[in-house]
Design a protein around this motif. Structure first.
Motif, PDB file in Angstrom:
ATOM      1  N   PRO A   1       0.809  -1.123   0.076  1.00  0.00           N
ATOM      2  CA  PRO A   1       0.122  -0.013   0.025  1.00  0.00           C
ATOM      3  C   PRO A   1       0.882   1.191   0.060  1.00  0.00           C
ATOM      4  CG  PRO A   1      -0.326  -1.068   2.006  1.00  0.00           C
ATOM      5  CD  PRO A   1       0.496  -2.056   1.218  1.00  0.00           C
ATOM      6  N   ASN A   2       2.027   1.219   0.431  1.00  0.00           N
ATOM      7  CA  ASN A   2       2.737   2.368   0.601  1.00  0.00           C
ATOM      8  C   ASN A   2       3.548   3.039  -0.576  1.00  0.00           C
ATOM      9  OD1 ASN A   2       2.184   2.865   3.278  1.00  0.00           O
ATOM     10  ND2 ASN A   2       3.626   1.711   4.164  1.00  0.00           N
ATOM     11  N   ILE A   3       3.703   2.075  -1.530  1.00  0.00           N
ATOM     12  CA  ILE A   3       4.256   2.535  -2.895  1.00  0.00           C
ATOM     13  C   ILE A   3       3.296   3.474  -3.726  1.00  0.00           C
ATOM     14  CG2 ILE A   3       5.022   1.567  -5.267  1.00  0.00           C
ATOM     15  CD1 ILE A   3       5.791  -0.893  -3.826  1.00  0.00           C
ATOM     16  N   LEU A   4       4.043   4.465  -3.798  1.00  0.00           N
ATOM     17  CA  LEU A   4       3.529   5.773  -4.546  1.00  0.00           C
ATOM     18  C   LEU A   4       3.848   5.755  -6.148  1.00  0.00           C
ATOM     19  CD1 LEU A   4       4.013   8.561  -2.139  1.00  0.00           C
ATOM     20  CD2 LEU A   4       1.989   7.220  -2.449  1.00  0.00           C
ATOM     21  N   SER A   5       4.977   5.321  -6.336  1.00  0.00           N
ATOM     22  CA  SER A   5       5.500   5.271  -7.810  1.00  0.00           C
ATOM     23  C   SER A   5       6.559   4.535  -7.886  1.00  0.00           C
ATOM     24  CB  SER A   5       5.676   6.757  -8.423  1.00  0.00           C
ATOM     25  OG  SER A   5       6.691   7.381  -7.916  1.00  0.00           O
ATOM     26  N   THR A   6       6.701   4.151  -9.239  1.00  0.00           N
ATOM     27  CA  THR A   6       7.850   3.145  -9.721  1.00  0.00           C
ATOM     28  C   THR A   6       8.474   3.774 -10.773  1.00  0.00           C
ATOM     29  OG1 THR A   6       6.800   1.595 -10.919  1.00  0.00           O
ATOM     30  CG2 THR A   6       7.010   1.217  -8.463  1.00  0.00           C
ATOM     31  N   ARG A   7       9.861   3.812 -11.019  1.00  0.00           N
ATOM     32  CA  ARG A   7      10.614   4.052 -12.292  1.00  0.00           C
ATOM     33  C   ARG A   7      11.703   2.899 -12.428  1.00  0.00           C
ATOM     34  NH1 ARG A   7      15.006   7.393 -12.419  1.00  0.00           N
ATOM     35  NH2 ARG A   7      14.423   8.138 -10.150  1.00  0.00           N
ATOM     36  N   THR A   8      11.157   2.070 -13.590  1.00  0.00           N
ATOM     37  CA  THR A   8      12.026   0.844 -13.896  1.00  0.00           C
ATOM     38  C   THR A   8      13.090   1.185 -15.182  1.00  0.00           C
ATOM     39  OG1 THR A   8      10.220  -0.339 -13.332  1.00  0.00           O
ATOM     40  CG2 THR A   8      11.684  -1.228 -14.596  1.00  0.00           C
ATOM     41  N   THR A   9      14.296   0.711 -14.732  1.00  0.00           N
ATOM     42  CA  THR A   9      15.549   0.716 -15.697  1.00  0.00           C
ATOM     43  C   THR A   9      15.815  -0.813 -16.054  1.00  0.00           C
ATOM     44  OG1 THR A   9      16.224   2.579 -15.064  1.00  0.00           O
ATOM     45  CG2 THR A   9      17.639   1.317 -16.398  1.00  0.00           C
ATOM     46  N   ILE A  10      15.456  -1.188 -17.383  1.00  0.00           N
ATOM     47  CA  ILE A  10      15.885  -2.709 -17.775  1.00  0.00           C
ATOM     48  C   ILE A  10      17.258  -2.912 -18.152  1.00  0.00           C
ATOM     49  CG2 ILE A  10      15.276  -4.301 -19.527  1.00  0.00           C
ATOM     50  CD1 ILE A  10      12.309  -3.628 -19.274  1.00  0.00           C
ATOM     51  N   VAL A  11      17.861  -3.792 -17.752  1.00  0.00           N
ATOM     52  CA  VAL A  11      19.467  -3.920 -18.169  1.00  0.00           C
ATOM     53  C   VAL A  11      19.511  -4.550 -19.650  1.00  0.00           C
ATOM     54  CG1 VAL A  11      21.507  -5.161 -17.578  1.00  0.00           C
ATOM     55  CG2 VAL A  11      20.037  -4.079 -15.652  1.00  0.00           C
ATOM     56  N   LEU A  12      20.301  -4.024 -20.573  1.00  0.00           N
ATOM     57  CA  LEU A  12      20.287  -4.437 -21.893  1.00  0.00           C
ATOM     58  C   LEU A  12      21.404  -5.666 -21.974  1.00  0.00           C
ATOM     59  CD1 LEU A  12      19.920  -1.452 -24.013  1.00  0.00           C
ATOM     60  CD2 LEU A  12      18.101  -3.082 -23.453  1.00  0.00           C
ATOM     61  N   GLU A  13      22.510  -4.895 -21.305  1.00  0.00           N
ATOM     62  CA  GLU A  13      23.905  -6.146 -21.243  1.00  0.00           C
ATOM     63  C   GLU A  13      24.561  -5.783 -19.816  1.00  0.00           C
ATOM     64  OE1 GLU A  13      27.606  -7.163 -24.126  1.00  0.00           O
ATOM     65  OE2 GLU A  13      26.819  -5.100 -23.934  1.00  0.00           O
ATOM     66  N   THR A  14      24.914  -6.925 -19.144  1.00  0.00           N
ATOM     67  CA  THR A  14      25.768  -6.574 -18.180  1.00  0.00           C
ATOM     68  C   THR A  14      27.293  -6.846 -18.338  1.00  0.00           C
ATOM     69  OG1 THR A  14      23.949  -7.566 -16.633  1.00  0.00           O
ATOM     70  CG2 THR A  14      25.944  -7.807 -15.691  1.00  0.00           C
ATOM     71  N   VAL A  15      28.071  -5.871 -17.997  1.00  0.00           N
ATOM     72  CA  VAL A  15      29.464  -6.060 -18.306  1.00  0.00           C
ATOM     73  C   VAL A  15      30.111  -6.782 -17.169  1.00  0.00           C
ATOM     74  CG1 VAL A  15      31.623  -4.762 -18.891  1.00  0.00           C
ATOM     75  CG2 VAL A  15      29.363  -4.151 -19.585  1.00  0.00           C
ATOM     76  N   LYS A  16      29.648  -6.454 -15.746  1.00  0.00           N
ATOM     77  CA  LYS A  16      30.281  -6.834 -14.597  1.00  0.00           C
ATOM     78  C   LYS A  16      29.317  -7.010 -13.528  1.00  0.00           C
ATOM     79  CE  LYS A  16      33.691  -5.931 -11.196  1.00  0.00           C
ATOM     80  NZ  LYS A  16      35.006  -5.018 -10.570  1.00  0.00           N
ATOM     81  N   GLU A  17      29.094  -8.031 -12.827  1.00  0.00           N
ATOM     82  CA  GLU A  17      28.162  -8.141 -11.707  1.00  0.00           C
ATOM     83  C   GLU A  17      28.864  -9.312 -10.917  1.00  0.00           C
ATOM     84  OE1 GLU A  17      23.399  -9.172 -11.196  1.00  0.00           O
ATOM     85  OE2 GLU A  17      24.426 -10.073 -12.596  1.00  0.00           O
ATOM     86  N   GLU A  18      29.269  -8.504  -9.523  1.00  0.00           N
ATOM     87  CA  GLU A  18      29.746  -9.755  -8.585  1.00  0.00           C
ATOM     88  C   GLU A  18      29.521  -9.038  -7.494  1.00  0.00           C
ATOM     89  OE1 GLU A  18      34.390  -8.857  -8.367  1.00  0.00           O
ATOM     90  OE2 GLU A  18      33.759  -9.689 -10.191  1.00  0.00           O
ATOM     91  N   GLN A  19      29.618  -9.893  -6.499  1.00  0.00           N
ATOM     92  CA  GLN A  19      29.450  -9.529  -4.967  1.00  0.00           C
ATOM     93  C   GLN A  19      30.674  -9.283  -4.108  1.00  0.00           C
ATOM     94  OE1 GLN A  19      26.380  -8.864  -3.281  1.00  0.00           O
ATOM     95  NE2 GLN A  19      25.682  -8.774  -5.356  1.00  0.00           N
ATOM     96  N   GLN A  20      31.713  -9.777  -4.746  1.00  0.00           N
ATOM     97  CA  GLN A  20      33.146  -9.676  -4.185  1.00  0.00           C
ATOM     98  C   GLN A  20      33.520  -8.239  -3.841  1.00  0.00           C
ATOM     99  OE1 GLN A  20      36.119 -11.812  -6.282  1.00  0.00           O
ATOM    100  NE2 GLN A  20      34.982 -13.812  -6.020  1.00  0.00           N
ATOM    101  N   LEU A  21      33.991  -8.150  -2.301  1.00  0.00           N
ATOM    102  CA  LEU A  21      34.310  -7.263  -1.784  1.00  0.00           C
ATOM    103  C   LEU A  21      36.080  -6.916  -2.043  1.00  0.00           C
ATOM    104  CD1 LEU A  21      32.847  -7.237   1.476  1.00  0.00           C
ATOM    105  CD2 LEU A  21      31.970  -5.801  -0.593  1.00  0.00           C
ATOM    106  N   VAL A  22      36.704  -5.818  -2.140  1.00  0.00           N
ATOM    107  CA  VAL A  22      37.969  -5.580  -1.973  1.00  0.00           C
ATOM    108  C   VAL A  22      38.493  -5.683  -0.646  1.00  0.00           C
ATOM    109  CG1 VAL A  22      40.011  -3.938  -2.441  1.00  0.00           C
ATOM    110  CG2 VAL A  22      37.776  -3.692  -3.987  1.00  0.00           C
ATOM    111  N   ILE A  23      39.452  -6.703  -0.690  1.00  0.00           N
ATOM    112  CA  ILE A  23      40.038  -6.978   0.848  1.00  0.00           C
ATOM    113  C   ILE A  23      41.475  -6.411   0.825  1.00  0.00           C
ATOM    114  CG2 ILE A  23      40.838  -8.845   2.321  1.00  0.00           C
ATOM    115  CD1 ILE A  23      38.542 -10.831   0.893  1.00  0.00           C
ATOM    116  N   PRO A  24      41.865  -5.754   1.799  1.00  0.00           N
ATOM    117  CA  PRO A  24      42.979  -5.043   1.738  1.00  0.00           C
ATOM    118  C   PRO A  24      44.170  -6.043   2.125  1.00  0.00           C
ATOM    119  CG  PRO A  24      41.761  -4.491   3.600  1.00  0.00           C
ATOM    120  CD  PRO A  24      40.782  -5.264   2.919  1.00  0.00           C
TER     121      PRO A  24
END
Length: 157
Positions: A134-157
């Motif tokens: 009920p609280n959602i007033l509006s949405t704005r959607t961006t569809i991804v055409l191509e993914t160049v990089k997607e990862e969850q890894q963190l930079v470890i010093p």
């Protein structure tokens, strides 16, 4: 009480984290060889990293395309509940197709990441799931055409 910012990691802890982030299935014996330590010492360190909340979870990364989840979209949302409320974010987090929910600064309240099969299933998600919050007033959607990089890894010093 020690906060997350108060956790102290030494060089060995960081090395363990690097090795495990590269391959979560690495054995204690292989890590021990790499670190010049006894396997029992490595196991003890890993258990402490888990107990301290440094290592949160072990997961398997799956190929979404093979599972026919070919559409990736980011959706900005405005919501009626203010930044201090978690009602909308908790409802969004319950939806299986929603992979990430972020409170954001600016005109919008939330940025969410979703994966669906196609544009029709994205529309169905919006009609059948998002419209019921009920609280959602509006949405704005961006569809991804191509993914160049997607990862969850963190930079470890």
């Amino acid at each position: 009480m020690i906060g997350e910012n108060d956790i102290i990691l030494d060089k060995t802890d960081l090395h363990i984290l690097r090795l495990m982030q590269q391959n979560a299935r690495i054995s204690n014996a292989d890590m021990a060889r790499e670190l010049n330590m006894a396997p029992s010492g490595v196991l003890e360190r890993v258990k402490k990293l888990e107990q301290k909340g440094v290592i949160l979870q072990y997961t398997t990364r799956l190929n979404p395309t093979v599972l026919q989840q070919k559409l990736l979209a980011f959706i900005f949302m405005k919501a009626a509940d203010g930044p201090g409320s978690n009602t909308t974010s908790l409802e969004l987090a319950k939806i299986p197709e929603v992979q990430e929910v972020h409170h954001v600064a600016g005109d919008d309240c939330y940025l969410i990441k979703v994966r669906t099969y196609d544009s029709a299933s994205l529309m169905q998600l919006m009609r059948n799931s998002f419209s019921k919050i009920p609280n959602i007033l509006s949405t704005r959607t961006t569809i991804v055409l191509e993914t160049v990089k997607e990862e969850q890894q963190l930079v470890i010093p």
